[in-house]
Design an enzyme around this catalytic site. Structure first.
Site, PDB file in Angstrom:
ATOM      1  N   THR A 126     -56.268 -41.129 -30.275  1.00 61.75           N
ATOM      2  CA  THR A 126     -55.835 -42.356 -30.942  1.00 61.75           C
ATOM      3  C   THR A 126     -55.944 -42.142 -32.444  1.00 61.75           C
ATOM      4  O   THR A 126     -57.028 -41.891 -32.968  1.00 61.75           O
ATOM      5  CB  THR A 126     -56.720 -43.525 -30.505  1.00 61.75           C
ATOM      6  OG1 THR A 126     -56.563 -43.648 -29.098  1.00 61.75           O
ATOM      7  CG2 THR A 126     -56.292 -44.814 -31.179  1.00 61.75           C
ATOM      8  N   LEU A 275     -58.521 -62.011 -19.749  1.00 62.17           N
ATOM      9  CA  LEU A 275     -58.925 -63.346 -20.166  1.00 62.17           C
ATOM     10  C   LEU A 275     -60.286 -63.672 -19.562  1.00 62.17           C
ATOM     11  O   LEU A 275     -60.569 -64.820 -19.269  1.00 62.17           O
ATOM     12  CB  LEU A 275     -57.898 -64.395 -19.706  1.00 62.17           C
ATOM     13  CG  LEU A 275     -56.625 -64.541 -20.547  1.00 62.17           C
ATOM     14  CD1 LEU A 275     -55.747 -65.658 -20.007  1.00 62.17           C
ATOM     15  CD2 LEU A 275     -56.941 -64.813 -22.023  1.00 62.17           C
ATOM     16  N   GLY A 278     -67.156 -63.622 -21.782  1.00 58.20           N
ATOM     17  CA  GLY A 278     -68.437 -62.951 -21.522  1.00 58.20           C
ATOM     18  C   GLY A 278     -69.189 -62.695 -22.811  1.00 58.20           C
ATOM     19  O   GLY A 278     -69.108 -63.487 -23.749  1.00 58.20           O
ATOM     20  N   CYS A 285     -63.454 -47.562 -27.663  1.00 55.07           N
ATOM     21  CA  CYS A 285     -62.089 -47.747 -28.189  1.00 55.07           C
ATOM     22  C   CYS A 285     -61.898 -49.019 -28.994  1.00 55.07           C
ATOM     23  O   CYS A 285     -61.547 -48.961 -30.170  1.00 55.07           O
ATOM     24  CB  CYS A 285     -61.093 -47.725 -27.034  1.00 55.07           C
ATOM     25  SG  CYS A 285     -60.930 -46.098 -26.323  1.00 55.07           S
TER      26      CYS A 285
END
Ligand code: UDX
Length: 471
Positions: A126, A275, A278, A285
């Site tokens: 990435t 969705l 928590g 990442c």
């Protein structure tokens, strides 16, 4: 015998992304050389050890190791023997959120020194937009003629725990290529997936329900592909912070975030995935990629304040959970707490940027005694947590005589716990669930005082004292 269209591929970096990519590309019929400069890791891989906890990876390594998949410490030999070279080395966060691209540059130089005929160099790590241009420049500076290479961006969207299945059954394959020659080569690499051929093989790795077969191949420019990766992760993190903010409002007004999620997720434009409220997102990442994307935007002269807020809400979620624990337990000093889960999410032994580890550290600072259980991440957590944390062999052992039980990771096995047995083990039947694993009504039926995120608290239906005597 190698299947037709088999290609020779080098993967530089045998970490999480590189190893999964190499094993999966071998599974697709290609000949792979996986390169790493960590000799100990290479010996371990050659011996048959599997360094990460990843479903189906042991099977793929056992099937292809020493045949279609070999390990080497020589970038030069691997590049010379291959048509395509994937760069899959780490891009850790540097100061100010920028990604540290020094490993990528180093590898690009070595690749440059080895290229003698046309190769496609593929960035899999990435990286910020424009990294492909930097790799291209590095190759040219190292004497490679522009006709001898192309640089392609082929971002990965692998989730830890399901990385093999994500690779073989992707929602989409994104290839950013600026020349027809490179695009053709990448199409050939992924042909076993895009033609659907792999899925007809008898011993193909089984896919998840609802997998898109065959997956679409999205061809873009290299810069667009680089942006797709950062923008995807930022959007997913935004969804999580959004629902966490909604959960906070639910708590204030007495609504139930699960019902709200059901209602908004049913809109096909929104969708119900990602969705789950928590204690916030973690892992190697999202935190890193959001910081890097924000830094990229800043360099372009654009302050991406939406991302600032996504990050702030995420950090606040841990603090809010700690306040919830304090409210539930009154005082914390000297309390014995059972902690279920230390990994940043269920299904992995990875504790990088784990909200669970950060919460445990805060609780220790407040004078709590912590007995923790994690099905896979205990050994890694023990390396970073203070020695006073005790590790239990099971959830029930952790719960024994604890003043309360905290759920910090969404491990599947926690949802199958015998609630009556757990109740009998705890000193007080208090559960504070940071992952909303249980139905509050069920917890209430089982005699628990149950606190979760964005849902009404549940109080025991049965008399605690009497139930405990009977139990
Ligand atoms: C992520 C991306 O999903 C993947 O495409 C990319 O290639 C790498 O980063 P990963 O870090 O393995 O994958 O985990 P993911 O399953 O996305 O979860 C990230 C974090 O968000 C975890 O801490 C998880 O617990 C949390 N999460 C996820 C939530 O809090 N709520 C959700 O609804 C989903």
């Amino acid at each position: 015998m190698l299947p037709k269209n088999s290609m020779k591929i080098a993967v530089v970096g045998s970490g999480y992304v590189g190893l999964v990519a190499a094993a999966c590309l071998a599974e697709l019929g290609h000949e792979l050389i996986c390169v790493d400069n960590d000799r100990e890791k290479l010996f371990a891989l050659k011996r048959g050890e599997v360094p990460i906890h990843e479903e189906f990876l042991p099977e793929l390594l056992a099937k292809h190791r020493g045949k279609r998949l070999v390990f080497s410490d020589s970038i030069e030999n691997a590049v010379r023997a291959s048509d395509a070279v994937f760069i899959a080395v780490g891009t850790p966060p540097a100061e100010d959120g920028y990604a540290d691209l020094s490993y990528v540059e180093c590898v690009a130089r070595e690749i440059g020194n080895a290229i003698h005929e046309y190769k496609v160099v593929i960035e899999k790590s990435t990286v910020p937009v424009n990294t492909s241009d930097c790799i291209r420049r590095t190759l040219i500076l190292n004497g490679v003629p522009t006709s001898s290479f192309d640089v392609v961006s082929n971002p990965e969207f692998l989730r830890e725990g399901t990385a093999v299945s994500d690779f073989l059954y992707p929602d989409r394959i994104v290839v950013g290529a600026d020349t027809a020659r490179a695009a053709t080569l990448l199409r050939k690499i992924y042909e076993p997936l895009t033609s659907g051929r792999y899925y007809k093989e008898e011993d193909a790795i089984p896919g998840p329900d609802g997998a898109q077969i065959p997956p679409p191949l999205i061809m873009t420019s290299t810069r667009s592909a680089e942006l797709i990766k950062h923008a995807s992760n930022a959007f997913l993190a935004m969804k999580i912070s959004f629902i966490n903010a909604v959960a906070t409002i639910c708590e204030h007004v007495g609504a139930d975030v699960a019902q709200v999620c059901g209602g908004i997720g049913a809109d096909s434009r929104i969708g119900s995935r990602f969705l789950s409220p928590g204690i916030g997102y973690g892992g190697s990442c999202f935190p890193k990629d959001l910081a890097a994307f924000r830094a990229v935007a800043h360099d372009c002269g654009y302050e991406f304040r939406l991302l600032d807020e996504v990050i702030r809400i995420n950090e606040d979620q841990r603090a809010r959970f700690l306040r919830k624990i304090r409210t539930a337990l009154w005082t914390l000093k000297g309390k014995k707490l059972a902690v279920l889960g230390l990994a940043f999410k269920g299904g992995t032994d990875d504790i990088r940027e784990s909200p669970a580890v950060s919460i445990v550290n805060c609780l220790l600072k407040e004078g709590c005694e912590v007995v923790a259980y994690d099905p896979a991440a205990a050994a890694r957590a023990a390396e970073v947590l203070p020695q006073k944390v005790t590790f239990a062999e099971s959830a029930y052992d952790a719960a024994a005589t604890a003043d309360a039980l905290l759920i910090l990771t969404d491990w599947e096995e926690f949802t199958a716990l015998d609630l009556d047995r757990l109740h009998a083990k705890l000193k007080y039947p208090i559960i504070i669930d940071g992952r909303n694993l249980f139905d509050p009504d069920v917890m209430s039926e089982h005699g628990f005082l149950y606190f979760s995120v964005g849902r009404p608290d549940a109080v025991p239906k049965r008399d605690i004292a009497r139930a405990r005597k009977a139990g």
